[in-house]
Scaffold this motif. Structure first.
Motif, PDB file in Angstrom:
ATOM      1  N   GLN A   1      37.130  45.399  54.623  1.00  0.00           N
ATOM      2  CA  GLN A   1      37.982  45.847  53.526  1.00  0.00           C
ATOM      3  C   GLN A   1      39.441  45.938  53.959  1.00  0.00           C
ATOM      4  N   ASN A   2      39.684  46.378  55.195  1.00  0.00           N
ATOM      5  CA  ASN A   2      41.049  46.430  55.702  1.00  0.00           C
ATOM      6  C   ASN A   2      41.688  45.055  55.682  1.00  0.00           C
ATOM      7  N   LEU A   3      40.956  44.054  56.167  1.00  0.00           N
ATOM      8  CA  LEU A   3      41.514  42.704  56.206  1.00  0.00           C
ATOM      9  C   LEU A   3      41.648  42.122  54.804  1.00  0.00           C
ATOM     10  N   SER A   4      40.708  42.461  53.903  1.00  0.00           N
ATOM     11  CA  SER A   4      40.799  41.976  52.517  1.00  0.00           C
ATOM     12  C   SER A   4      42.023  42.542  51.827  1.00  0.00           C
ATOM     13  N   ALA A   5      42.308  43.843  52.087  1.00  0.00           N
ATOM     14  CA  ALA A   5      43.481  44.464  51.481  1.00  0.00           C
ATOM     15  C   ALA A   5      44.760  43.808  51.995  1.00  0.00           C
ATOM     16  N   LEU A   6      44.783  43.526  53.268  1.00  0.00           N
ATOM     17  CA  LEU A   6      45.958  42.880  53.852  1.00  0.00           C
ATOM     18  C   LEU A   6      46.149  41.484  53.284  1.00  0.00           C
ATOM     19  N   ALA A   7      45.054  40.736  53.150  1.00  0.00           N
ATOM     20  CA  ALA A   7      45.137  39.386  52.600  1.00  0.00           C
ATOM     21  C   ALA A   7      45.613  39.420  51.153  1.00  0.00           C
ATOM     22  N   ALA A   8      45.153  40.420  50.385  1.00  0.00           N
ATOM     23  CA  ALA A   8      45.566  40.538  48.982  1.00  0.00           C
ATOM     24  C   ALA A   8      47.058  40.859  48.873  1.00  0.00           C
ATOM     25  N   LEU A   9      47.556  41.740  49.756  1.00  0.00           N
ATOM     26  CA  LEU A   9      48.976  42.079  49.749  1.00  0.00           C
ATOM     27  C   LEU A   9      49.848  40.860  50.014  1.00  0.00           C
ATOM     28  N   ARG A  10      49.333  39.961  50.832  1.00  0.00           N
ATOM     29  CA  ARG A  10      50.100  38.768  51.194  1.00  0.00           C
ATOM     30  C   ARG A  10      49.837  37.614  50.252  1.00  0.00           C
ATOM     31  N   GLY A  11      48.938  37.805  49.284  1.00  0.00           N
ATOM     32  CA  GLY A  11      48.628  36.735  48.355  1.00  0.00           C
ATOM     33  C   GLY A  11      47.726  35.673  48.933  1.00  0.00           C
ATOM     34  N   ASP A  12      47.063  35.989  50.055  1.00  0.00           N
ATOM     35  CA  ASP A  12      46.168  35.018  50.677  1.00  0.00           C
ATOM     36  C   ASP A  12      44.770  35.158  50.107  1.00  0.00           C
ATOM     37  N   GLY A  13      44.000  34.106  50.229  1.00  0.00           N
ATOM     38  CA  GLY A  13      42.585  34.183  49.886  1.00  0.00           C
ATOM     39  C   GLY A  13      41.814  34.922  50.970  1.00  0.00           C
ATOM     40  N   THR A  14      40.526  35.109  50.742  1.00  0.00           N
ATOM     41  CA  THR A  14      39.719  35.873  51.699  1.00  0.00           C
ATOM     42  C   THR A  14      38.815  34.979  52.534  1.00  0.00           C
ATOM     43  N   MET A  15      39.022  33.674  52.477  1.00  0.00           N
ATOM     44  CA  MET A  15      38.127  32.758  53.186  1.00  0.00           C
ATOM     45  C   MET A  15      38.267  32.891  54.699  1.00  0.00           C
TER      46      MET A  15
END
Length: 321
Positions: free
Chosen positions: A97-111
């Protein structure tokens, strides 16, 4: 086409009130280089890392990161990642979840999240809450967060804090591969063994100034006396050879724990520890003499590495000023 340096700093100065944290610092880090940053407490390491991450801006001097001039805070180019004083994490969330939140903040996908977690060896705890993580696990998760951006410049502050030997080996492997793929890594650490194991070049800071920068191999001149541990198969002959070699100064000897005396050590194959002070040429002559006399060298290593010796000298100099 020439590839710009990952970092190029010239005469960088940073003050906090009347405190001069950095005083005319020059730094060059090439792409694909593992570069160590060491120095006593208060030397300016954290301030320099903050500038490189865009958390602050230099008062004077020039700083280029990945070929881009940086003149204001939060203006570092894309491709820079890392952490200072430990990674910022949400303890109530899981690693994933920590990495997903960071990816979302940066506009990156979660792949890429599972790949990053796997790279740092946290797959088995990916869905555990971070509040239960050890310091070493938090450090590895911070590294995974940095890897999400596929950085070209990675800034790490004490990355091996809390790591057990297996975790350290894993992180070493990740950083070595990143450098091999062209990422520049700047690693600040108080652990000289980490810096020596990973880094080809090092910058030593003292009171905000560069005391040394360059290959670690250049820290000790061949004409500089260093102390070495020497273990031989024949303690009597080894000691005799040390005393007979010009430029060798014998400090002490110590028998192996299970040897009652020098004759026992020689007869049973146990070894005796010699501590000698010598320049590199004198040490070479000592080893040649041992070989000529048929004495096996079981161990030959500096008592204190050149990097640690330089660090200690700077620390002692600071304490006397």
């Amino acid at each position: 086409m020439d590839i710009p340096p990952a970092v190029r700093a010239r005469a960088v100065t940073k003050c906090f009130g009347e405190v001069v944290a950095l005083d005319g610092v020059d730094l060059d880090v090439a792409p694909g280089q593992l570069h160590g940053l060491v120095g006593p407490n208060g030397a300016g390491k954290t301030t320099l890392l903050g500038l490189l991450l865009g958390l602050a801006v230099a008062d004077t001097g020039t700083l280029e990161i990945l070929g881009t001039p940086v003149g204001r805070a939060l203006a570092v180019p894309e491709g820079v990642a890392g952490f200072v004083d430990g990674p910022g994490l949400y303890p109530s969330m899981t690693a994933r979840q920590n990495l997903s939140a960071l990816a979302a903040l940066r506009g990156d996908g979660t792949m890429k999240i599972d790949e990053a977690i796997d790279q740092v060896g946290l797959t088995d705890v990916a869905d555990d809450r971070v509040r239960g993580f050890s310091l070493g696990m938090r450090q590895r998760l911070g590294l995974a967060a940095a890897l999400l951006t596929k950085p070209r410049l990675l800034i790490l502050d004490e990355p091996s804090n809390g790591l057990d030997p297996a975790g350290k080996k894993h992180v070493y492997g990740v950083l070595t591969k990143l450098a091999a793929d062209g990422t520049a890594v700047i690693l600040s650490s108080h652990r000289m063994d980490d810096v020596e194991a990973l880094c080809s070049e090092v910058t030593i800071l003292a009171t905000g100034r560069v005391a040394f920068t360059g290959p670690i191999s250049k820290l000790a001149s061949e004409d500089t006396d260093l102390d070495y541990r020497v273990r031989t198969s024949d303690p009597v002959a080894g000691r005799r050879a040390a005393l007979a070699t010009p430029g060798i100064r014998l400090h002490e000897t110590g028998l192996a724990d299970n040897a009652r005396n020098a004759d026992d050590a020689r007869d049973t194959g146990d070894v005796e520890l010699l501590v000698v002070s010598a320049t590199v040429p004198a040490l070479d002559e000592f080893v040649k003499r041992l070989v000529r006399e048929g004495v096996a060298v079981r161990e030959l290593a500096p008592v204190v590495s050149p990097l640690e010796a330089a660090f200690l000298a700077l620390t002692e100099q600071q304490e006397t000023n």
